[in-house]
Design an enzyme around this catalytic site. Structure first.
Site, mmCIF file in Angstrom:
data_model
loop_
_atom_site.group_PDB
_atom_site.id
_atom_site.type_symbol
_atom_site.label_atom_id
_atom_site.label_comp_id
_atom_site.label_asym_id
_atom_site.label_seq_id
_atom_site.Cartn_x
_atom_site.Cartn_y
_atom_site.Cartn_z
ATOM 1 N N ASP A 173 -9.742 -1.410 -5.836
ATOM 2 C CA ASP A 173 -8.711 -1.536 -6.864
ATOM 3 C C ASP A 173 -8.967 -2.764 -7.745
ATOM 4 O O ASP A 173 -9.269 -3.848 -7.246
ATOM 5 C CB ASP A 173 -7.338 -1.666 -6.207
ATOM 6 C CG ASP A 173 -7.034 -0.523 -5.234
ATOM 7 O OD1 ASP A 173 -7.978 0.045 -4.653
ATOM 8 O OD2 ASP A 173 -5.854 -0.210 -5.047
ATOM 9 N N HIS A 224 -6.764 -3.511 -10.784
ATOM 10 C CA HIS A 224 -5.435 -3.973 -11.197
ATOM 11 C C HIS A 224 -5.433 -5.019 -12.316
ATOM 12 O O HIS A 224 -4.952 -6.149 -12.150
ATOM 13 C CB HIS A 224 -4.666 -4.497 -9.995
ATOM 14 C CG HIS A 224 -4.024 -3.416 -9.177
ATOM 15 N ND1 HIS A 224 -3.178 -2.473 -9.722
ATOM 16 C CD2 HIS A 224 -4.110 -3.120 -7.845
ATOM 17 C CE1 HIS A 224 -2.776 -1.647 -8.770
ATOM 18 N NE2 HIS A 224 -3.332 -2.003 -7.629
ATOM 19 N N ASP A 239 -6.619 2.653 -9.498
ATOM 20 C CA ASP A 239 -5.742 1.491 -9.668
ATOM 21 C C ASP A 239 -6.381 0.426 -10.559
ATOM 22 O O ASP A 239 -6.494 -0.752 -10.198
ATOM 23 C CB ASP A 239 -5.325 0.900 -8.317
ATOM 24 C CG ASP A 239 -4.120 1.623 -7.721
ATOM 25 O OD1 ASP A 239 -3.751 2.689 -8.250
ATOM 26 O OD2 ASP A 239 -3.564 1.134 -6.720
ATOM 27 N N ASN A 269 -2.663 5.712 -7.378
ATOM 28 C CA ASN A 269 -1.226 5.942 -7.524
ATOM 29 C C ASN A 269 -0.663 5.240 -8.763
ATOM 30 O O ASN A 269 0.292 5.722 -9.382
ATOM 31 C CB ASN A 269 -0.473 5.497 -6.265
ATOM 32 C CG ASN A 269 -0.653 4.032 -5.934
ATOM 33 O OD1 ASN A 269 -1.779 3.540 -5.825
ATOM 34 N ND2 ASN A 269 0.449 3.318 -5.746
ATOM 35 N N HIS A 270 -1.279 4.135 -9.170
ATOM 36 C CA HIS A 270 -0.763 3.418 -10.342
ATOM 37 C C HIS A 270 -1.120 4.119 -11.648
ATOM 38 O O HIS A 270 -0.367 4.002 -12.620
ATOM 39 C CB HIS A 270 -1.232 1.966 -10.320
ATOM 40 C CG HIS A 270 -0.499 1.147 -9.304
ATOM 41 N ND1 HIS A 270 0.610 0.392 -9.609
ATOM 42 C CD2 HIS A 270 -0.692 1.005 -7.964
ATOM 43 C CE1 HIS A 270 1.058 -0.201 -8.508
ATOM 44 N NE2 HIS A 270 0.284 0.161 -7.497
ATOM 45 N N HIS A 314 -8.216 7.865 -3.481
ATOM 46 C CA HIS A 314 -7.540 6.570 -3.559
ATOM 47 C C HIS A 314 -6.749 6.264 -2.292
ATOM 48 O O HIS A 314 -6.861 5.169 -1.727
ATOM 49 C CB HIS A 314 -6.609 6.514 -4.758
ATOM 50 C CG HIS A 314 -5.932 5.188 -4.902
ATOM 51 N ND1 HIS A 314 -6.602 4.057 -5.304
ATOM 52 C CD2 HIS A 314 -4.645 4.793 -4.661
ATOM 53 C CE1 HIS A 314 -5.770 3.030 -5.313
ATOM 54 N NE2 HIS A 314 -4.580 3.446 -4.926
ATOM 55 N N HIS A 323 -9.851 15.643 11.751
ATOM 56 C CA HIS A 323 -9.536 17.029 11.392
ATOM 57 C C HIS A 323 -9.819 17.271 9.914
ATOM 58 O O HIS A 323 -10.426 18.288 9.540
ATOM 59 C CB HIS A 323 -8.071 17.329 11.719
ATOM 60 C CG HIS A 323 -7.643 18.712 11.374
ATOM 61 N ND1 HIS A 323 -8.429 19.826 11.619
ATOM 62 C CD2 HIS A 323 -6.501 19.180 10.790
ATOM 63 C CE1 HIS A 323 -7.796 20.920 11.206
ATOM 64 N NE2 HIS A 323 -6.626 20.547 10.694
#
Length: 391
Positions: A61, A63, A97, A132-133, A232, A295
């Protein structure tokens, strides 16, 4: 017939030339970078799976911190002191991000786009991903925006609107779309001095917004490179069953404004989504769900590890679940933990290692902070000499 014999042909091209000049002028005014428009890339299929390169570098990230972003690229030998690509055929994955928590978000987007083009010409490649950002900002969720972040987008909007006004003076060009169309002039429960920055950010980043469309539609949400899958936050078996290519194309379509309205697809929202999941990135290894990880990995043929950002690792880049989950967010941005930049390197002939700017390793690789005794880091780097240190 030559252009001298057919002057009308030149005249017809003048509006497009003026439009291109204006766009380049605006770009340079905003970013300090000359970056010609690249409309052809908007129509390219967003690739999800890639062959394993000779050298793969993963960066966490960023930022909004351009200085730290540059440092991450420099310690990996990817750029020189003038920010020119020196990575040759190296493939880079930046796990998302770029936005929020800092004031140079746009400058990083331009920086990455410039390097993408330079890398392609040299036989390399840079993949950028949605975090997510990115999703939050496209949705209009600006909880983690800084004052400088608002100012940077307001400056962009001023130049962008000036460029549009310049284009309207040229006959032969369609009237530019108003980037502020439908955006209110003020917002309840918000300070008045933030209004213009918020409006500019919405205009730039909403679905079909100029910045979202130009930069973020090129982002993968999931990428498989050789025997590694990048995301991410994390992938669950249900995400893989839904389809990795499908996820990439649907998110891209949403950012382009083709469908979905304001909000992202469900698999990008909530704690178990691909950009928010923390099941494999908890700093305490015993809290990681290794069974769910195994899995998920078993459902992607040929993949043996998942590489993710999202959760700051105070111990630096590290692996858990027998190194099947590698966590590369070191919180390098000054808006986060102001961590020392580190990158992950995977070479086809020599495996995985960490390249760090931490001066403690440089002073004494066999000291008490040597990587074989550093919690988490030792899982990835079994002997100290495998850590490469760059100033």
């Amino acid at each position: 017939m030559s252009s001298r014999e057919n002057p009308s042909g030149i005249c017809k091209s003048i509006p497009k030339l003026i439009s291109s000049f204006v766009d380049t002028f605006v770009d340079y005014s905003v970013s300090g970078i000359f970056l010609p428009q690249d409309p052809s890339s908007q129509n390219e299929i967003l690739q999800t799976r890639f062959e394993k390169p000779e050298r793969l570098v993963a960066i966490g990230d960023l930022h909004g911190d351009l200085e730290k972003s540059r440092e991450a690229f420099k310690i990996a030998g990817l750029i020189d002191s003038s920010d020119r690509w020196t990575g040759g055929s190296t493939m880079v994955v930046q796990v998302g991000d770029v936005l929020d928590r800092g004031g140079e978000e746009l400058k990083i987007l331009y920086f990455l786009e410039k390097l993408k083009r330079e890398a392609e010409r040299a036989g390399g490649k840079i993949l950028t991903m949605n975090g997510n950002h990115e999703i939050m900002n496209i949705e209009g969720d600006f909880r983690y925006v800084t004052k400088k972040g608002l100012e940077e987008f307001q400056i962009w909007a001023d130049w962008y609107c000036l460029g549009n006004k310049m284009k309207t003076l040229c006959s032969g060009l369609d009237k530019p779309k108003d980037p502020y169309e439908g955006i209110p002039m003020s917002f309840p429960r918000m300070r008045a001095d933030c209004f213009e920055g918020i409006r500019a950010r919405i205009a730039a980043l909403r679905p079909d917004g100029p910045i979202a469309k130009r930069f973020l539609t090129k982002n993968q949400t999931v990428a498989v490179v050789g025997d590694s899958v990048f995301v991410h936050g994390g992938l669950l078996a249900e995400h893989i069953e839904y389809g990795l290519e499908r996820i990439n194309e649907e998110v891209r379509g949403w950012i382009n404004g083709f469908k979905g309205g304001r909000y992202a697809p469900a698999y990008c929202r909530g704690g178990n989504s691909v950009v928010w999941l923390r099941k494999f990135s908890e700093e305490m290894a015993h809290k990681c769900d290794c069974a769910a990880l195994e899995h998920a990995l078993s459902t992607i043929p040929g993949v043996k590890r998942m590489i993710m950002g999202h959760t700051i690792q105070d111990a630096g880049i590290n692996g858990v679940c027998n190194d099947k989950a590698i966590r590369i967010d070191v919180g390098m941005s000054k808006g986060c933990a102001d961590g020392l930049p580190e990158v992950l390197e995977i070479r086809r002939d020599s495996g995985v290692r960490i390249v760090t700017s931490n001066p403690l390793y440089k002073e004494n690789l066999y000291s008490h902070v040597a990587p074989d005794s550093k919690t988490g880091l030792g899982l990835l780097v079994p002997v100290p000499k495998q850590v490469e240190v760059k100033a």
